[in-house]
Design a protein around this motif. Structure first.
Motif, PDB file in Angstrom:
ATOM      1  N   VAL A  80       0.850  -1.140   0.101  1.00 52.61           N
ATOM      2  CA  VAL A  80      -0.126   0.226  -0.112  1.00 52.61           C
ATOM      3  C   VAL A  80       0.785   1.289   0.223  1.00 52.61           C
ATOM      4  N   ASN A  81       0.723   2.005  -1.027  1.00 52.17           N
ATOM      5  CA  ASN A  81       1.352   3.437  -0.821  1.00 52.17           C
ATOM      6  C   ASN A  81       2.995   3.146  -1.106  1.00 52.17           C
ATOM      7  N   GLY A  82       3.385   2.146  -1.385  1.00 54.81           N
ATOM      8  CA  GLY A  82       4.897   1.855  -1.387  1.00 54.81           C
ATOM      9  C   GLY A  82       5.547   1.969  -0.155  1.00 54.81           C
ATOM     10  N   LYS A  83       4.803   1.688   0.900  1.00 51.99           N
ATOM     11  CA  LYS A  83       5.051   2.067   2.404  1.00 51.99           C
ATOM     12  C   LYS A  83       5.044   0.750   3.122  1.00 51.99           C
ATOM     13  N   SER A  84       4.394  -0.472   2.665  1.00 52.99           N
ATOM     14  CA  SER A  84       3.732  -1.379   3.787  1.00 52.99           C
ATOM     15  C   SER A  84       4.976  -1.946   4.364  1.00 52.99           C
ATOM     16  N   LYS A  85       4.887  -2.079   5.711  1.00 54.36           N
ATOM     17  CA  LYS A  85       6.122  -2.555   6.351  1.00 54.36           C
ATOM     18  C   LYS A  85       5.876  -2.541   7.786  1.00 54.36           C
ATOM     19  N   THR A 134       0.478   1.372   6.983  1.00 58.65           N
ATOM     20  CA  THR A 134      -0.716   2.327   6.400  1.00 58.65           C
ATOM     21  C   THR A 134      -1.860   2.390   6.912  1.00 58.65           C
ATOM     22  N   GLN A 135      -2.357   1.360   7.765  1.00 60.48           N
ATOM     23  CA  GLN A 135      -3.621   1.350   8.437  1.00 60.48           C
ATOM     24  C   GLN A 135      -4.373   0.970   7.415  1.00 60.48           C
ATOM     25  N   SER A 136      -4.001   0.023   6.642  1.00 56.29           N
ATOM     26  CA  SER A 136      -5.049  -0.591   5.558  1.00 56.29           C
ATOM     27  C   SER A 136      -5.479  -1.896   5.721  1.00 56.29           C
ATOM     28  N   GLN A 137      -6.808  -2.201   5.119  1.00 55.79           N
ATOM     29  CA  GLN A 137      -7.612  -3.231   5.558  1.00 55.79           C
ATOM     30  C   GLN A 137      -7.253  -3.962   4.036  1.00 55.79           C
ATOM     31  N   GLN A 138      -6.851  -5.082   4.242  1.00 58.65           N
ATOM     32  CA  GLN A 138      -6.639  -6.043   2.871  1.00 58.65           C
ATOM     33  C   GLN A 138      -7.361  -7.685   3.313  1.00 58.65           C
ATOM     34  N   ARG A 139      -7.651  -8.037   2.387  1.00 58.42           N
ATOM     35  CA  ARG A 139      -8.292  -9.306   2.351  1.00 58.42           C
ATOM     36  C   ARG A 139      -7.990 -10.181   0.957  1.00 58.42           C
TER      37      ARG A 139
END
Length: 931
Positions: free
Chosen positions: A562-567, A608-613
């Motif tokens: 996500v946004n090139g920053k997932s870590k 990034t506080q992203s929801q993934q499924r």
């Protein structure tokens, strides 16, 4: 009040009794005889008889004598020749070592005798070769460091200790192994020349440790909690093997000739064990490695009452078995923390998990050999862990490789010990089960060969495992499950098929446990005998730049960024995915519909506080089949810049085309770069090409082997604001022990990257993957339908079968296509001629124009199949089966495979019969209609 005190007193007593009952057994006395480190009864006469009657045993003696001949000659000419080559602070006699993180800094203080020199660095490579003993300068203790040969220039020069890695310890261990061998030969033939040589070395070394203090880390960091007297890590004190064995064989000689030194030797070993208990890591394999060192020390110490401090043989065994400190847990606490008692899986990556199991089994064997105590009975999860170990295996019998894993075969030592344990303790069912497992896993191996000896220890444990010939090998599926989920490791695997070259398997991993990576919801795919979509391993090593920047990061995995920053933190990680649905149930081996598996998992990406499924499934035909991958991703506050789908596949090339077969014209690009604010890992990719397209596309990864070409065919759904990339990624370091040819181990990995501008929740990434050979494919076409996040896929196959795949984000959402309809989050409907099947992975309803299945409560998995005019059903919960009938039909019954009859109720309005059915394993049913 008096009664209250009595009650409290009873409760305290009961609590103590319960706590005592839970403790693992520890023998109070070992006796006074030496040697004893290799078993309960180390009989000299038995060894001599063995050597007399067994050629391999006499060869060990001859080999050991021949090896020691030159060192005995050196000793007789110069008693200091060997001992002077120990790496000691010969002149300075330092007592206090200082480190700076993982590097040696300096030392000070002064002891009355020379002390043992510390190593140069923790896990760091050295530019210098370890010298032969003949080339080591005697009594080498120089401010300039060590005199060594430069690897590159081959010039001998002085090297600072901090630049020499573990060379000092390696030299010392080699010398102490010579002392151990000499001590053994003294015990064997009472030749005091060997004893004098061994004693000279052991005395110098143990007194050199006695005066050392615990090293001090000047950085005041984590290394202070790991360090030992001669090593940066307590677990690396492998020299204790040679020290304790040498001491044990030499004990009677010392007692007769130098009895005053026994106290200082025992005190040295006690304080060494104390430091190993004090430092280290408690929650992973370190705990067991520490326990192994401590148990070696315990075996050569006397009983507790021999020492004023009470720290004898049983004290230290009890410490590692039943007592918990900050960095050395009891065995029970370690098992409770690391093992999932429902699955038998340890919470580390596969290689480390198997190492832990092997270490536990080694400890059980040690207990068995020395005390005749069955620890498998005391710790039953170990048996369960051996039973679960094959779940790690692909159909080619190589392990999956998530986290810091590598593709390798399963270690069979734990299986062998459980066979031995079953034979000794009369467990016939276990003997049959684990013998069958061994022959299945280690197929083709001859198990009752003559014993192969390697070293002195084999003289005391020389019985060959008797594997019964009448117990035959089974199939790998006897020991694996169609779906296996280990929540304590956040690992889920799906399997279909038996044949190594035709079976399909998905391995999905989150990041929960030790030696894990920052990878979100990652996956591996298997096909045609290989892990075609592999994990990447641990790079050049745990302390390398590429490990930190690339191999442990999202872009090195098959996942979405996500946004090139997932870590998030790797290694010890606490980011598991949550399972929303799966079929079949974990570890359910029977009663499932063949050809279908699925999983639906969600994950909160913390950076990034992203929801993934991610929804993944297998559709398996009699031969061949394919994978379904549907990945949804969105930033929770709507701050979606981009979402990037990464897929790595073995091969030399990736070709991308339109659905009609026209090549996609990709152009060189500088995107996917740290310079754009993305992760540093993006800069590890090269040969980047891309094209902006909203259209569907397909591709083919090609891996050319000597005898065939292995492909992964891919179909990918297009969408607005998409950019498709073809890039090359660094090699997978997970391939060290097969299964690909060695010449391909260094090959880079072709990688598909699909970038979605904005959110990818209502516009998810949708892919079909098909393993194939020689550029062939069983799939004729792939088309898509659905909107607003609902996904529909129509897969037409060349052999006349058509599959319709449905996916929703809510089980209340409906989708329909080609006469099939469903309400749920995942379903597959298939037709071929007059045959059909409907599979609802998780939902409320599925059906066609004739049959409708409604789940009575909540969501469930159900399946209905018609093949060759026979009807089959599987239900995981109660359902209503509605069957539309002709005008004259007014009644109906269903008879299941066991003869149970279910009456149907006629619905005049809908001209249908409704049957209420309980949960049923996959079986035939027969519907009888009556007018």
């Amino acid at each position: 009040m008096k009664r209250l005190f009595v009650l409290i007193g009873l409760l305290v007593i009961l609590a103590k009794i319960e706590a005592y009952a839970q403790e693992l057994p520890v023998p109070e006395s070992k006796g006074k005889q030496h040697p004893r480190i290799f078993g309960q009864d180390m009989s000299l006469n038995e060894v001599k008889n063995l050597i007399k009657n067994k050629k391999w045993a006499s060869q060990i003696i001859d080999k050991t004598k021949n090896y020691l001949t030159k060192y005995l000659d050196f000793y007789e000419k110069d008693t200091t020749w060997l001992v002077s080559r120990l790496q000691m602070y010969w002149k300075a006699k330092f007592t206090q070592v200082y480190i700076n993180g993982g590097k040696y800094s300096h030392a000070d203080g002064e002891a009355p005798v020379p002390t043992v020199k510390f190593i140069g660095g923790r896990g760091t490579p050295s530019e210098y070769n370890k010298p032969k003993l003949e080339d080591v300068k005697p009594f080498m203790d120089d401010q300039r460091g060590l005199y060594l040969q430069n690897r590159t220039t081959e010039v001998w020069e002085w090297a600072a200790i901090s630049e020499t890695s573990g060379i000092t310890a390696s030299i010392n261990r080699e010398i102490l192994s010579i002392a151990r061998d000499a001590a053994f030969l003294y015990w064997y033939q009472e030749d005091e020349r060997y004893a004098d040589l061994a004693y000279n070395i052991l005395d110098t070394y143990l007194k050199g440790v006695y005066y050392l203090n615990e090293p001090i880390d000047l950085s005041h960091g984590h290394h202070q909690t790991l360090v030992s007297y001669t090593q940066f890590e307590v677990i690396q004190e492998h020299v204790l093997n040679e020290v304790t064995q040498c001491y044990d064989f030499l004990h009677n000689y010392i007692n007769n000739n130098h009895p005053g030194n026994l106290k200082i030797y025992d005190t040295t070993l006690q304080k060494w064990a104390d430091l190993i208990i004090k430092n280290g890591v408690s929650f992973n394999n370190w705990n067991l490695l520490q326990a192994a060192h401590i148990s070696n020390i315990a075996l050569v110490l006397e009983n507790n009452d021999h020492y004023k401090n009470g720290k004898g043989y049983s004290y230290f065994l009890d410490q590692i078995m039943n007592h918990t400190s900050t960095r050395q847990w009891s065995m029970k606490k370690l098992m409770d923390y690391g093992y999932d008692y429902n699955t038998g899986i340890w919470n580390e990556s596969p290689g480390y998990s198997m190492n832990v199991l092997n270490d536990f089994m080694h400890f059980a064997e040690f207990y068995d050999r020395n005390f005749n105590i069955d620890l498998i009975k005391e710790m039953p999860v170990l048996r369960q862990a051996v039973m679960a170990a094959p779940e790690y295996l692909y159909p080619n019998k190589f392990k999956v490789a998530f986290g810091d894993g590598h593709y390798s075969h399963l270690r069979v030592e734990p299986i062998k010990y459980l066979i031995e344990n079953a034979q000794k303790y009369n467990k016939p069912e276990d003997e049959v089960y684990f013998t069958k497992m061994l022959k299945t896993i280690d197929e083709g191996h001859e198990f009752n060969d003559e014993f192969v000896a390697k070293n002195i220890a084999d003289l005391f444990s020389h019985e060959t495992l008797n594997v019964k010939e009448d117990i035959k090998a089974g199939k790998l599926s006897d020991f694996t499950s169609p779906l296996f989920y280990a929540p304590k490791t956040s690992w889920l695997v799906q399997r279909q098929g038996e044949d190594e070259n035709d079976a399909l398997m998905i391995s999905q991993i989150g990041s929960f446990g030790n030696h894990m990576h920052s990878n979100g919801i990652a996956m591996e795919l298997y096909g045609k005998g290989l892990p075609l979509a592999p994990e990447m391993g641990n790079g050049s090593g745990y302390f390398s730049i590429d490990y930190a920047e690339y191999y442990t990061q999202f872009p090195a995995h098959n996942t979405v960024i996500v946004n090139g920053k997932s870590k998030y933190p790797e290694m010890k990680s606490n980011h598991a995915f949550k399972v929303l649905g799966m079929y079949p149930k974990s570890q359910s081996k029977k009663g499932n519909i063949n050809g279908y598996t699925f999983s639906d998992v969600e994950f909160l990406e913390p950076e990034t506080q992203s929801q993934q499924r991610r929804v993944m499934g297998i559709v398996k035909n009699n031969t061949g089949g394919y994978y379904i991958d549907i990945f949804r991703s969105k930033q929770q506050e709507g701050k979606d810049v981009k979402h990037e789908y990464f897929y790595h596949n073995l091969g030399q090339k990736l070709n991308l085309e339109t659905p009609n077969g026209d090549g996609l014209k990709l152009y060189p690009t500088s995107k996917l770069a740290f310079g754009d604010g993305d992760l540093m890992a993006y800069d590890y990719m090269w040969d980047k090409k891309s094209i902006k397209t909203n259209e569907d596309f397909k591709g083919q990864f090609s891996l050319q082997l000597k005898d065939k070409e292995v492909n992964m065919n891919v179909w990918f759904k297009g969408d607005e604001h998409r950019e498709v990339f073809s890039v090359m990624s660094p090699k997978s370091t997970a391939f060290r022990h097969g299964p690909i040819p060695k010449e391909l181990n260094e090959a880079p990995i072709p990688t598909l990257v699909v970038k979605q501008k904005g959110e990818a929740w209502t516009r998810p990434f949708v892919a079909i993957y098909e393993p194939a050979l020689d550029s062939n494919s069983d799939i004729e076409s792939v088309d898509y339908f659905g909107e607003n996040g609902s996904v529909g896929i129509v897969v037409k196959q060349k052999r006349g079968k058509e599959d319709v795949i449905f996916s929703n984000t809510s089980s209340d959402m409906e989708l329909d296509k080609n006469g099939f309809f469903m309400k749920g989050t995942y379903a597959v409907a298939s037709t071929k001629g007059d045959d059909f099947s409907v599979f609802l992975g998780n939902g409320k309803m599925i059906g066609n124009t004739t049959y409708i299945i409604n789940v009575k409560s909540g969501n469930s998995s159900v399946a209905l199949k018609q093949e060759n005019k026979k009807l089959y059903i599987a239900t995981e919960s109660p359902i209503e089966l509605t069957v539309r009938v002709q005008d004259k039909i007014k009644k109906g019954t269903i008879t299941n495979a066991t003869g149970n009859i279910y009456q149907g109720m006629y619905n005049k309005k809908n001209k249908s019969i409704v049957f209420k059915l309980p949960p049923l394993t996959f079986q035939t049913i027969k519907i009888n209609y009556f007018e």
